[in-house]
Design a protein around this motif. Structure first.
Motif, PDB file in Angstrom:
ATOM      1  N   ARG A 280      30.381  63.648  73.655  1.00  0.00           N
ATOM      2  CA  ARG A 280      29.927  62.246  73.906  1.00  0.00           C
ATOM      3  C   ARG A 280      31.161  61.343  73.651  1.00  0.00           C
ATOM      4  O   ARG A 280      30.936  60.390  74.519  1.00  0.00           O
ATOM      5  N   LEU A 281      32.060  61.455  72.671  1.00  0.00           N
ATOM      6  CA  LEU A 281      33.159  60.527  72.538  1.00  0.00           C
ATOM      7  C   LEU A 281      34.060  60.570  73.948  1.00  0.00           C
ATOM      8  O   LEU A 281      34.057  59.431  74.916  1.00  0.00           O
ATOM      9  N   LEU A 282      34.093  61.735  74.518  1.00  0.00           N
ATOM     10  CA  LEU A 282      34.919  61.612  76.052  1.00  0.00           C
ATOM     11  C   LEU A 282      33.983  60.881  77.152  1.00  0.00           C
ATOM     12  O   LEU A 282      34.554  60.120  77.875  1.00  0.00           O
ATOM     13  N   THR A 283      32.804  61.117  76.866  1.00  0.00           N
ATOM     14  CA  THR A 283      32.001  60.527  77.854  1.00  0.00           C
ATOM     15  C   THR A 283      32.166  58.847  77.805  1.00  0.00           C
ATOM     16  O   THR A 283      31.988  58.414  78.885  1.00  0.00           O
ATOM     17  N   LEU A 284      31.883  58.565  76.567  1.00  0.00           N
ATOM     18  CA  LEU A 284      32.036  57.317  76.429  1.00  0.00           C
ATOM     19  C   LEU A 284      33.479  56.588  76.883  1.00  0.00           C
ATOM     20  O   LEU A 284      33.506  55.424  77.373  1.00  0.00           O
ATOM     21  N   ALA A 285      34.446  57.205  76.473  1.00  0.00           N
ATOM     22  CA  ALA A 285      35.623  56.554  76.583  1.00  0.00           C
ATOM     23  C   ALA A 285      35.772  56.454  78.089  1.00  0.00           C
ATOM     24  O   ALA A 285      36.699  55.729  78.770  1.00  0.00           O
ATOM     25  N   LYS A 286      35.589  57.961  78.851  1.00  0.00           N
ATOM     26  CA  LYS A 286      35.900  57.914  80.224  1.00  0.00           C
ATOM     27  C   LYS A 286      35.081  56.811  81.041  1.00  0.00           C
ATOM     28  O   LYS A 286      35.524  56.387  81.950  1.00  0.00           O
ATOM     29  N   SER A 287      33.965  56.422  80.636  1.00  0.00           N
ATOM     30  CA  SER A 287      33.034  55.669  81.353  1.00  0.00           C
ATOM     31  C   SER A 287      33.443  54.006  80.993  1.00  0.00           C
ATOM     32  O   SER A 287      32.993  52.916  81.578  1.00  0.00           O
ATOM     33  N   GLY A 288      34.767  53.958  79.944  1.00  0.00           N
ATOM     34  CA  GLY A 288      34.867  52.483  79.670  1.00  0.00           C
ATOM     35  C   GLY A 288      34.163  51.859  78.597  1.00  0.00           C
ATOM     36  O   GLY A 288      34.350  50.770  78.039  1.00  0.00           O
ATOM     37  N   ALA A 289      33.240  52.740  77.926  1.00  0.00           N
ATOM     38  CA  ALA A 289      32.219  52.133  77.063  1.00  0.00           C
ATOM     39  C   ALA A 289      32.975  51.712  75.728  1.00  0.00           C
ATOM     40  O   ALA A 289      32.463  50.851  75.144  1.00  0.00           O
ATOM     41  N   TYR A 290      33.960  52.432  75.287  1.00  0.00           N
ATOM     42  CA  TYR A 290      34.506  52.053  74.142  1.00  0.00           C
ATOM     43  C   TYR A 290      35.568  50.670  74.396  1.00  0.00           C
ATOM     44  O   TYR A 290      35.934  50.351  73.133  1.00  0.00           O
ATOM     45  N   ASP A 291      35.955  50.487  75.350  1.00  0.00           N
ATOM     46  CA  ASP A 291      36.994  49.487  75.601  1.00  0.00           C
ATOM     47  C   ASP A 291      36.271  48.218  74.962  1.00  0.00           C
ATOM     48  O   ASP A 291      35.084  47.635  75.514  1.00  0.00           O
ATOM     49  N   GLY A 292      37.061  47.604  74.198  1.00  0.00           N
ATOM     50  CA  GLY A 292      36.620  46.023  73.529  1.00  0.00           C
ATOM     51  C   GLY A 292      35.658  46.164  72.339  1.00  0.00           C
ATOM     52  O   GLY A 292      35.254  45.274  71.797  1.00  0.00           O
ATOM     53  N   VAL A 293      35.575  47.480  71.804  1.00  0.00           N
ATOM     54  CA  VAL A 293      34.599  47.479  70.830  1.00  0.00           C
ATOM     55  C   VAL A 293      35.317  47.374  69.438  1.00  0.00           C
ATOM     56  O   VAL A 293      36.678  47.805  69.187  1.00  0.00           O
ATOM     57  N   VAL A 294      34.837  46.543  68.675  1.00  0.00           N
ATOM     58  CA  VAL A 294      35.291  45.962  67.465  1.00  0.00           C
ATOM     59  C   VAL A 294      35.273  47.240  66.336  1.00  0.00           C
ATOM     60  O   VAL A 294      34.645  48.172  65.948  1.00  0.00           O
ATOM     61  N   PHE A 295      36.340  47.154  65.379  1.00  0.00           N
ATOM     62  CA  PHE A 295      36.247  47.791  64.045  1.00  0.00           C
ATOM     63  C   PHE A 295      35.644  47.023  63.180  1.00  0.00           C
ATOM     64  O   PHE A 295      35.896  46.281  62.528  1.00  0.00           O
ATOM     65  N   HIS A 296      34.311  46.963  63.059  1.00  0.00           N
ATOM     66  CA  HIS A 296      33.332  46.521  62.421  1.00  0.00           C
ATOM     67  C   HIS A 296      33.281  46.471  60.755  1.00  0.00           C
ATOM     68  O   HIS A 296      32.884  45.580  60.101  1.00  0.00           O
ATOM     69  N   ARG A 297      33.683  47.587  60.326  1.00  0.00           N
ATOM     70  CA  ARG A 297      33.655  48.091  58.881  1.00  0.00           C
ATOM     71  C   ARG A 297      34.940  48.804  58.469  1.00  0.00           C
ATOM     72  O   ARG A 297      35.197  49.882  59.035  1.00  0.00           O
ATOM     73  N   VAL A 298      35.935  47.838  57.902  1.00  0.00           N
ATOM     74  CA  VAL A 298      36.992  48.608  57.459  1.00  0.00           C
ATOM     75  C   VAL A 298      37.257  48.371  56.004  1.00  0.00           C
ATOM     76  O   VAL A 298      37.203  47.228  55.424  1.00  0.00           O
ATOM     77  N   ILE A 299      37.003  49.662  55.238  1.00  0.00           N
ATOM     78  CA  ILE A 299      37.327  49.454  53.786  1.00  0.00           C
ATOM     79  C   ILE A 299      38.766  50.128  53.242  1.00  0.00           C
ATOM     80  O   ILE A 299      39.073  51.251  53.326  1.00  0.00           O
ATOM     81  N   ASP A 300      39.493  49.183  52.752  1.00  0.00           N
ATOM     82  CA  ASP A 300      40.955  49.806  52.227  1.00  0.00           C
ATOM     83  C   ASP A 300      40.811  50.863  51.237  1.00  0.00           C
ATOM     84  O   ASP A 300      39.885  50.914  50.468  1.00  0.00           O
ATOM     85  N   GLY A 301      41.638  51.768  51.774  1.00  0.00           N
ATOM     86  CA  GLY A 301      41.647  52.988  50.601  1.00  0.00           C
ATOM     87  C   GLY A 301      40.397  53.993  51.158  1.00  0.00           C
ATOM     88  O   GLY A 301      40.177  54.981  50.457  1.00  0.00           O
ATOM     89  N   PHE A 302      39.684  53.892  52.149  1.00  0.00           N
ATOM     90  CA  PHE A 302      38.374  54.563  52.604  1.00  0.00           C
ATOM     91  C   PHE A 302      38.477  54.809  54.101  1.00  0.00           C
ATOM     92  O   PHE A 302      38.944  55.965  54.435  1.00  0.00           O
ATOM     93  N   MET A 303      38.146  53.997  54.696  1.00  0.00           N
ATOM     94  CA  MET A 303      38.100  54.246  56.206  1.00  0.00           C
ATOM     95  C   MET A 303      37.953  52.976  57.116  1.00  0.00           C
ATOM     96  O   MET A 303      37.557  51.767  56.393  1.00  0.00           O
ATOM     97  N   ALA A 304      38.037  53.424  58.534  1.00  0.00           N
ATOM     98  CA  ALA A 304      37.887  52.425  59.529  1.00  0.00           C
ATOM     99  C   ALA A 304      36.983  52.783  60.327  1.00  0.00           C
ATOM    100  O   ALA A 304      36.926  54.054  60.789  1.00  0.00           O
ATOM    101  N   GLN A 305      35.898  52.100  60.482  1.00  0.00           N
ATOM    102  CA  GLN A 305      34.770  52.301  61.447  1.00  0.00           C
ATOM    103  C   GLN A 305      34.685  51.355  62.801  1.00  0.00           C
ATOM    104  O   GLN A 305      34.864  50.230  62.786  1.00  0.00           O
TER     105      GLN A 305
END
Length: 197
Positions: free
Chosen positions: A63-88
């Motif tokens: 799924r990740l490869l399909t979305l990346a190859k289609s350009g779907a991930y280009d321009g998508v924001v890191f909408h949730r980022v918690i210091d000391g935990f994770m970036a989503q």
């Protein structure tokens, strides 16, 4: 629709220890996702490289490869980022930079949700996991990268890979407000996502 990643209250209350640096990991057989990160003005901050575990979570990696190859991930924001935990990131439906991202975190892709592929990989600094709702079989397009060990997620979320390069870039992704569950104002985004087989 629920936000695709439910942050356990214990993390927000206690916080996780910030990782000092990328643990000793090596690039495996791949494939790799190469993500160029940019700030809200579109200025590149550098690249991160994710080694994907096709042997551990083949449907999610596909799924990740399909979305990346289609350009779907280009321009998508890191909408949730918690210091000391994770970036989503990865909400291709509601998370496009330059559009109204108020609903970022609630969407997915036009493809169906995926059945869980829980595996024996522990969530450590740099581990890449698939975001989901309360339903274990609801991962779609969103993923997160741990900024510190988060072993309480083991066996609860599908691990799909590991950061192998660009720890400084990942750690510099703009953080969100912990009081707002990590929501980021004027977030950084994935300028370009490419695949290295």
């Amino acid at each position: 629709m629920l936000n695709k990643f439910l942050i356990p209250a214990m993390v927000l209350a206690a916080g996780a220890a910030q990782a000092e640096g990328l643990p000793g990991v090596s690039d495996g057989p791949g494939p790799n996702l190469v993500i160029e990160v940019a700030d809200s003005a579109g200025q590149s901050k550098g690249k991160i490289v994710l080694d994907l575990y096709n042997d551990k979570a083949p449907k999610h990696v596909e799924r990740l490869l399909t979305l990346a190859k289609s350009g779907a991930y280009d321009g998508v924001v890191f909408h949730r980022v918690i210091d000391g935990f994770m970036a989503q990131t990865g909400d291709v439906e509601f998370g496009k930079h330059g559009s109204d991202t108020a609903r970022a975190g609630m969407g997915g892709s036009s493809m169906p949700d995926l059945p869980a592929e829980f595996n024996d990989v522990s969530f450590q600094a740099g581990t890449v996991g698939m975001a989901r709702s309360q339903d274990p079989n609801s991962a779609n397009s969103q993923f997160f990268i741990d900024l510190a060990p988060a072993t309480f997620l083991d066996g609860q979320y599908t691990v799909v890979g590991q950061l192998v390069d660009g720890w400084d870039v990942l750690n510099a992704v703009k953080k969100g407000d912990p009081a707002a569950n990590g929501a980021v104002v004027d977030p950084d985004h994935m300028l370009k996502v490419t695949v290295e087989e």
